[in-house]
Design an enzyme around this catalytic site. Structure first.
Site, PDB file in Angstrom:
ATOM      1  N   SER A 269       0.798  -1.223   0.000  1.00 22.32           N
ATOM      2  CA  SER A 269       0.000   0.000   0.000  1.00 22.32           C
ATOM      3  C   SER A 269       0.832   1.276   0.000  1.00 22.32           C
ATOM      4  O   SER A 269       0.340   2.310  -0.426  1.00 22.32           O
ATOM      5  CB  SER A 269      -0.973  -0.006   1.181  1.00 22.32           C
ATOM      6  OG  SER A 269      -0.304  -0.269   2.385  1.00 22.32           O
TER       7      SER A 269
ATOM      8  N   HIS B 289      -5.296  -3.538  -3.153  1.00 21.18           N
ATOM      9  CA  HIS B 289      -4.944  -2.551  -4.180  1.00 21.18           C
ATOM     10  C   HIS B 289      -4.845  -3.153  -5.583  1.00 21.18           C
ATOM     11  O   HIS B 289      -4.622  -2.426  -6.546  1.00 21.18           O
ATOM     12  CB  HIS B 289      -3.626  -1.859  -3.830  1.00 21.18           C
ATOM     13  CG  HIS B 289      -3.685  -1.100  -2.549  1.00 21.18           C
ATOM     14  ND1 HIS B 289      -4.243   0.150  -2.439  1.00 21.18           N
ATOM     15  CD2 HIS B 289      -3.287  -1.432  -1.298  1.00 21.18           C
ATOM     16  CE1 HIS B 289      -4.172   0.556  -1.188  1.00 21.18           C
ATOM     17  NE2 HIS B 289      -3.598  -0.387  -0.473  1.00 21.18           N
TER      18      HIS B 289
ATOM     19  N   LYS C 100     -11.962   0.605  -2.003  1.00 21.11           N
ATOM     20  CA  LYS C 100     -10.980   1.237  -2.893  1.00 21.11           C
ATOM     21  C   LYS C 100     -11.529   1.247  -4.320  1.00 21.11           C
ATOM     22  O   LYS C 100     -12.462   1.982  -4.596  1.00 21.11           O
ATOM     23  CB  LYS C 100      -9.635   0.557  -2.710  1.00 21.11           C
ATOM     24  CG  LYS C 100      -9.079   0.971  -1.334  1.00 21.11           C
ATOM     25  CD  LYS C 100      -7.854   0.298  -0.842  1.00 21.11           C
ATOM     26  CE  LYS C 100      -7.490   0.908   0.521  1.00 21.11           C
ATOM     27  NZ  LYS C 100      -6.823  -0.032   1.409  1.00 21.11           N
TER      28      LYS C 100
END
Ligand SMILES: *Cc1c(COP(=O)(O)O)cnc(C)c1O
Length: 405
Positions: free
Chosen positions: A182, A210, A242
Site C-alpha cells: 500500500s 490494491h 478502494k
C-alpha cells in the site's frame, strides 16, 4: 481524571516534538478527482478510488434505491438479523468474480484481515509475514497469538527459509502478504510464495486490496492475474472501499474455509453488519468493473505516462506498475513541505511519514485514478518538479531505491 489529562498532554507533546501530529482535512462535497479541501479546490491525487467509482451516479443510485427498501442501518450483526438479501447477493457476486466457492463480507478490510487471521491460527501456530504488510495483517497476527516470523520485503527465499526452520514445523503455518503493497505500490512474488507454501505445507493468505479492479481478467486482481486459484491462494481478502467505490471487505475461498471464518471470526460476530445499501453499491461497482475494461486500461496508461514523465523530470520513481506511485523524499519535514507546496499549486498529494513508513523513507504517495485525464497527470508532474526545487530539495536528494526495512 487528572492523570489521564497529564498522560494525553505528554503524548501529544511527544508527537508534536517529532513534528508528527496529523490533521484531518475537511473535505466538502463528493470525493472525486476534484475536491474542495479546507475551502479550496484541488485535484485529488491521494485517493484509493482508483476507478472513480465512488462518485459514479450508478453506485449512488444503487445505494439510494436499496436504502429505500432496506433502511439505512443493518441493525444487528450478521449472525443475528444483519445479513440482508443484498449481502447474500454481494457474496455470490464476489465468489463468481474471484473464482472462489464462497465469499464472506466484513464491514471493513481491517476487520476482515484481523478476523480472518485470528480465526485460522492461534498459539503454537506460526505466521510468516512480509515486513511491509498492511497494519491490519500485522494486528491480526498479534491478536491471533501465533509466533511471528517476518521476512525481508518481497523476498520469497527468505519466506522459505523461515518456513524451513525446525521450530516452525509444529502447528500450522500461515504465510501472509499484501498483493500490492500500500505504501510502495510494488507487488509480492505471489506465484513463488504459492509454490513455497505448497512445498512447506503452509497456508497462503493474500490481501489484494490494491490489485482488485486494476489488474487481472475482469479486473479480478493481482491474484487472478497470476492465475492463482483457491488451491494455491486458499485465503484471499480484499476491500470494497478502494477501486470498487463503496465500503466493506471480504474473505474468499473454499466453502469450508469460509464457513469456519463465519463461525469464529470475532470481528464479524461481535460487530454490526455493513449497511445493506453499501452492499448494493458494491455490487454495482463490481458489475461496472467487469463490464468496463476501458477504465482500467486508461488507468494503466496513466500510470505509464506518470512514470515516463516523472523520470524525464528527474524525479525518483519507484518500482511500481500500480496506481500507487511513491515519490521518495527521505526527510519527513521536506516531504511535508513538498505536499504543502503542491497544494498551493492545486494538487492534493499526501505526505506519508513515520510511523506509517520507515524513518528516512518519507514520501509523497501519488495515486492515480481512471477519472484523471492525461493533462491532469502532466500538470501534476510539472507541479511536482517545480515544488521540488521550490522547497529547497536538490536534484539528487531522493534515494533511488524505495525498499526499506
Ligand atoms: C486499505 C487496506 C486495508 C483496509 O481496508 P479497509 O476496508 O479500508 O478497512 C487492508 N489491507 C490493505 C493492503 C489496505 O491497503
Amino acid at each position: 481524571m487528572e492523570s489521564l489529562r497529564i498522560f494525553c498532554r505528554q503524548r501529544l507533546a511527544a508527537i508534536d516534538a517529532d513534528d508528527r501530529r496529523r490533521r484531518r482535512r475537511v473535505v466538502d462535497g463528493g470525493h472525486g478527482v476534484h475536491v474542495t479541501v479546507d475551502g479550496r479546490h484541488a485535484l485529488n491525487f491521494c485517493s484509493n478510488d482508483y476507478l472513480g467509482l465512488a462518485t459514479d451516479p450508478r453506485l449512488i443510485d444503487a445505494m439510494a434505491t436499496a436504502a429505500s427498501r432496506t433502511g439505512a442501518g443493518a441493525g444487528a450483526s450478521q449472525l443475528v438479523t444483519g445479513h440482508n438479501a443484498e449481502h447474500a447477493a454481494l457474496e455470490a457476486d464476489l465468489a463468481d468474480w474471484l473464482g472462489r466457492e464462497r465469499a464472506l463480507v466484513f464491514s471493513t478490510g481491517y476487520a476482515a484481515n484481523v478476523g480472518t487471521t485470528a480465526a485460522l491460527v492461534s498459539k503454537r501456530d506460526h505466521i510468516v509475514a512480509d515486513a511491509l504488510n498492511h497494519a491490519s495483517l500485522i494486528d491480526g497476527a498479534r491478536l491471533s497469538g501465533a509466533a511471528k516470523h517476518i521476512y525481508a520485503h518481497g523476498d520469497a527465499m527468505a519466506a522459505d527459509r523461515a518456513l524451513s526452520n525446525e521450530a516452525v514445523r509444529s502447528g500450522h503455518r500461515l504465510v501472509v502478504t499484501d498483493a500490492v503493497f500500500s505504501m510502495d505500490g510494488d507487488t509480492a512474488p505471489l506465484a513463488r510464495l504459492a509454490d513455497i507454501a505448497a512445498a512447506r505445507d503452509a497456508w497462503l493468505m493474500v490481501d489484494d486490496a490494491h490489485g482488485l479492479g486494476v489488474f487481472g481478467p475482469d479486473g479480478a486482481g493481482r491474484v487472478a492475474e497470476a492465475g492463482l486459484g483457491s488451491d494455491r491462494v486458499p485465503i484471499l481478502t480484499g476491500t470494497l472501499g478502494k477501486s470498487v467505490g463503496a465500503a466493506g471487505a471480504f474473505v474468499a475461498g473454499d466453502a469450508d474455509v469460509i464457513e469456519t471464518i463465519l463461525q469464529t471470526a470475532r470481528s464479524l460476530i461481535f460487530s454490526t453488519a455493513m449497511p445493506a445499501p453499501v452492499a448494493a453499491a458494491a455490487r454495482r461497482g463490481i458489475a461496472i468493473i467487469r463490464d468496463e475494461p476501458a477504465r482500467r486500461a486508461h488507468l494503466r496508461a496513466l500510470v505509464a505516462r506518470f512514470k515516463a514523465q516523472a523520470e524525464t523530470a528527474g524525479l525518483a520513481v519507484a518500482e511500481s506498475d500500480s496506481p500507487i506511485q511513491p515519490v521518495i523524499v527521505g526527510d519527513e519535514a521536506a516531504a511535508l513541505r513538498l505536499s504543502n507546496a503542491l497544494l498551493e499549486r492545486g494538487y492534493l498529494v499526501g505526505a506519508i511519514r513515520p510511523p506509517t513508513v520507515a524513518p528516512g523513507t518519507s514520501r509523497l504517495r501519488v495515486t492515480l485514478s481512471a477519472a484523471h485525464t492525461d493533462d491532469e497527470v502532466d500538470g501534476l508532474v510539472a507541479a511536482l518538479a517545480e515544488s521540488w526545487s521550490a522547497v529547497g530539495l536538490s536534484a539528487h536528494a531522493a534515494p533511488a531505491c524505495v525498499s526499506s526495512a
